[in-house]
Design a protein around this motif. Sequence first.
Motif, PDB file in Angstrom:
ATOM      1  N   CYS A 314      -9.612 -15.530  37.703  1.00 12.80           N
ATOM      2  CA  CYS A 314     -10.038 -16.742  36.998  1.00 12.80           C
ATOM      3  C   CYS A 314      -8.829 -17.521  36.474  1.00 12.80           C
ATOM      4  O   CYS A 314      -8.758 -18.746  36.617  1.00 12.80           O
ATOM      5  N   ILE A 315      -7.858 -16.803  35.894  1.00 12.76           N
ATOM      6  CA  ILE A 315      -6.639 -17.461  35.385  1.00 12.76           C
ATOM      7  C   ILE A 315      -5.850 -18.084  36.533  1.00 12.76           C
ATOM      8  O   ILE A 315      -5.338 -19.207  36.422  1.00 12.76           O
ATOM      9  N   ALA A 316      -5.767 -17.366  37.665  1.00 10.04           N
ATOM     10  CA  ALA A 316      -5.076 -17.904  38.842  1.00 10.04           C
ATOM     11  C   ALA A 316      -5.793 -19.149  39.366  1.00 10.04           C
ATOM     12  O   ALA A 316      -5.146 -20.127  39.767  1.00 10.04           O
ATOM     13  N   SER A 317      -7.127 -19.141  39.348  1.00  4.17           N
ATOM     14  CA  SER A 317      -7.902 -20.298  39.805  1.00  4.17           C
ATOM     15  C   SER A 317      -7.681 -21.506  38.910  1.00  4.17           C
ATOM     16  O   SER A 317      -7.570 -22.646  39.396  1.00  4.17           O
ATOM     17  N   MET A 318      -7.623 -21.261  37.609  1.00  4.05           N
ATOM     18  CA  MET A 318      -7.347 -22.347  36.666  1.00  4.05           C
ATOM     19  C   MET A 318      -5.969 -22.955  36.936  1.00  4.05           C
ATOM     20  O   MET A 318      -5.795 -24.178  36.906  1.00  4.05           O
ATOM     21  N   ASP A 319      -4.991 -22.084  37.210  1.00  2.55           N
ATOM     22  CA  ASP A 319      -3.638 -22.554  37.519  1.00  2.55           C
ATOM     23  C   ASP A 319      -3.643 -23.395  38.793  1.00  2.55           C
ATOM     24  O   ASP A 319      -2.981 -24.439  38.872  1.00  2.55           O
ATOM     25  N   CYS A 320      -4.386 -22.940  39.805  1.00  4.52           N
ATOM     26  CA  CYS A 320      -4.500 -23.709  41.053  1.00  4.52           C
ATOM     27  C   CYS A 320      -5.107 -25.088  40.795  1.00  4.52           C
ATOM     28  O   CYS A 320      -4.638 -26.097  41.337  1.00  4.52           O
ATOM     29  N   PHE A 321      -6.142 -25.130  39.981  1.00  2.00           N
ATOM     30  CA  PHE A 321      -6.830 -26.402  39.702  1.00  2.00           C
ATOM     31  C   PHE A 321      -5.940 -27.339  38.901  1.00  2.00           C
ATOM     32  O   PHE A 321      -5.865 -28.534  39.200  1.00  2.00           O
ATOM     33  N   PHE A 352     -13.809 -20.613  34.246  1.00  2.00           N
ATOM     34  CA  PHE A 352     -13.188 -21.576  35.163  1.00  2.00           C
ATOM     35  C   PHE A 352     -13.962 -22.889  35.156  1.00  2.00           C
ATOM     36  O   PHE A 352     -13.368 -23.978  35.159  1.00  2.00           O
ATOM     37  N   LEU A 353     -15.289 -22.801  35.147  1.00  2.00           N
ATOM     38  CA  LEU A 353     -16.108 -24.013  35.160  1.00  2.00           C
ATOM     39  C   LEU A 353     -15.878 -24.833  33.885  1.00  2.00           C
ATOM     40  O   LEU A 353     -15.792 -26.070  33.936  1.00  2.00           O
ATOM     41  N   ILE A 354     -15.752 -24.157  32.759  1.00  2.00           N
ATOM     42  CA  ILE A 354     -15.469 -24.850  31.498  1.00  2.00           C
ATOM     43  C   ILE A 354     -14.082 -25.497  31.555  1.00  2.00           C
ATOM     44  O   ILE A 354     -13.883 -26.614  31.047  1.00  2.00           O
ATOM     45  N   ALA A 355     -13.109 -24.801  32.174  1.00  2.00           N
ATOM     46  CA  ALA A 355     -11.758 -25.365  32.311  1.00  2.00           C
ATOM     47  C   ALA A 355     -11.788 -26.645  33.139  1.00  2.00           C
ATOM     48  O   ALA A 355     -11.054 -27.608  32.842  1.00  2.00           O
ATOM     49  N   VAL A 356     -12.627 -26.675  34.167  1.00  2.00           N
ATOM     50  CA  VAL A 356     -12.774 -27.886  34.980  1.00  2.00           C
ATOM     51  C   VAL A 356     -13.352 -29.012  34.136  1.00  2.00           C
ATOM     52  O   VAL A 356     -12.856 -30.155  34.174  1.00  2.00           O
ATOM     53  N   ASP A 412      -7.299 -25.322  26.249  1.00  2.00           N
ATOM     54  CA  ASP A 412      -6.596 -26.540  25.829  1.00  2.00           C
ATOM     55  C   ASP A 412      -5.249 -26.714  26.521  1.00  2.00           C
ATOM     56  O   ASP A 412      -4.700 -27.823  26.540  1.00  2.00           O
ATOM     57  N   GLU A 413      -4.721 -25.636  27.103  1.00  2.00           N
ATOM     58  CA  GLU A 413      -3.476 -25.756  27.865  1.00  2.00           C
ATOM     59  C   GLU A 413      -3.661 -26.640  29.101  1.00  2.00           C
ATOM     60  O   GLU A 413      -2.703 -27.245  29.596  1.00  2.00           O
ATOM     61  N   GLY A 414      -4.880 -26.727  29.580  1.00  2.00           N
ATOM     62  CA  GLY A 414      -5.154 -27.562  30.746  1.00  2.00           C
ATOM     63  C   GLY A 414      -5.230 -29.043  30.433  1.00  2.00           C
ATOM     64  O   GLY A 414      -5.249 -29.871  31.352  1.00  2.00           O
TER      65      GLY A 414
END
Length: 603
Positions: A314-321, A352-356, A412-414
């Motif tokens: 999930c963390i890797a996916s967030m980084d990719c996005f 991940f969905l919330i990060a998006v 919030d880092e995103g």
Amino acid sequence: MTSNSTETKSKKIKLSDDFVKHNSTKPTFEIKKKTNKNGKFKKVEKTSFSKQKQDFEKTDWKLFKDQKKNLRLKRKQQKQSSETSSEAKKIYEKLKCKKSENKTDLVCKLYNLVCGDVLRKFVMAHDTARIIQCMLKFASPTLRENISSELMPISVDMATSKYASFCVLRMFKYGSPKTKQNLIESFYGNIVKLASHNISHKILDHAYLFVATENQKAFMRQEFYGDLYKNAKDMKVRTLVDCYKETEQMKTAILSSVKSNLEHIANKNLVDNSIIHSILMEYLKEIEDVEKKEDIISIYGPLIPHLLTTKDGCIASMDCFYHSPAKNRRAIVKVIKDHLTKICIHEHGHIFLIAVLNSMDDTKAIKKSLFDPIYTNIQEIVGDKWGRRVIEWFIAPAEKDFIHPHMLKILDEGLKFGKKDKLLRRKEIQEQVEGPISDSIVVNPKLYLRDGHMGLFTASILNKLSGEYFKKAAIELSKVICSEEWTVEVHEQSKNNKKDEKTVESKLVPGIEDAGMHMALKKILKKDIDRSHSFGNILIDQLNPVEASKWIKSNRGCFVLINILQNNKHLLNAIKDVVEEHIDFLNKETTTGSKILKENLNL
């Protein structure tokens, strides 16, 4: 008649001529076409019959007899192995029978029959692998240890075999802790090979997630850092950074090795593996070269649904996005669109969905690509504790009651990867989705008041709805709250004195008596001061005399009336009218709620 007879005679003559040619006693010669210097062909005599006879007389008869003998032995062994297999299958039929009581004895008999090389052959064959699985299941601990130790040298071959792989899983399931640790250690040197195989990668994932110790997990990851760690493990290397902490010049080579391994596995589409997720997360954090980072993101971007099964993935996916341009972000959203319901109700996928939602600037695309597909299955999503977080983020983001503050910091880092203001983005999303969410409450209000957890979620949503959206949702909810049939499910732990075990029992209690639901109502009524349509007023309008008498007899029911009065002073007379009909009940009650209610009503 004459013409037919002459034809048959001519045919016979031809056949006899051919026969004569093939059975001539004259020596014949094989002709080879060979060219001379001028390029012309010349005839060469090769071997006469007399020469062939001499060669025949020189045949090594001893070697010939040995070959025949070996062939007979081989056939005999095949016959014996077939007999052993049929006998083992007969015992297996008895062993797998539920009525069979002496299973341990049958396993011992089987082991005596197939131990040694036969056991290794059986485990790799399609028709006898099941026998070994059954032996591992029903064997005594000592015998199971013996079977496992005999199979350990071929564990890598078993893990990559279509049939023997199930025996490896049985060894992990029924083996002793020592057997499990030895089995993982037998994989050392072949971790990358197992991770890139379409059968063994599932076994490796199971071993890494559920069996391996922290040291073993580190050793398994080390093999992705380079061939240096295949045969030699380093206790100091726990993460990718540790490889080049002391020798910075090795960083480029190690990162290049990790990249090639990740690309190789991605090309085989075998990324649904927890160890790959950990390696990818470490690589994305450490790689500084923008081009190389874009390369790996472009490969793993379309595979993000497979990465959302673990925390590291999930963390890797967030980084990719985050590091993808706007065009690639839309492509990622399109990829996850077909898996939205599963992602919403997953322990890690929902983050991940919330990060998006928290970082994507195109709010119209969010509504169209994410919320609309989610809304078609909103009841299933709302019924799940992880799914509720996603729905709440649409309408009431960053509520600390549902998301841990530490996770909010990570999300919030995103924000630094977006251009639009955080508050503006959230407001635009809320305005687009509050209508459909209020409609879902109107359609099934009982779902939103099912239990205490759901009640707190509903309170959070209701407090963010505005105007008519709030009013129509509040009316339907108040009808349920004020009905005689409103009950909620409560789970209680009970202790079994005989076995000293705790069991969870569920029972139905009146909704007004539930502690969680009481907190939810208190939370909703507290916001009445700022509303044009107060929830307390809607509740009093829906409250019938029968249900009012139950509220007055209940301590928590009295406190609900108190909370209505404290936040709506103009409802004093309306509440008095409700209570006066049941003043006798109120005077008999000695609870704290009844006393405070009488004081507030000046009764």
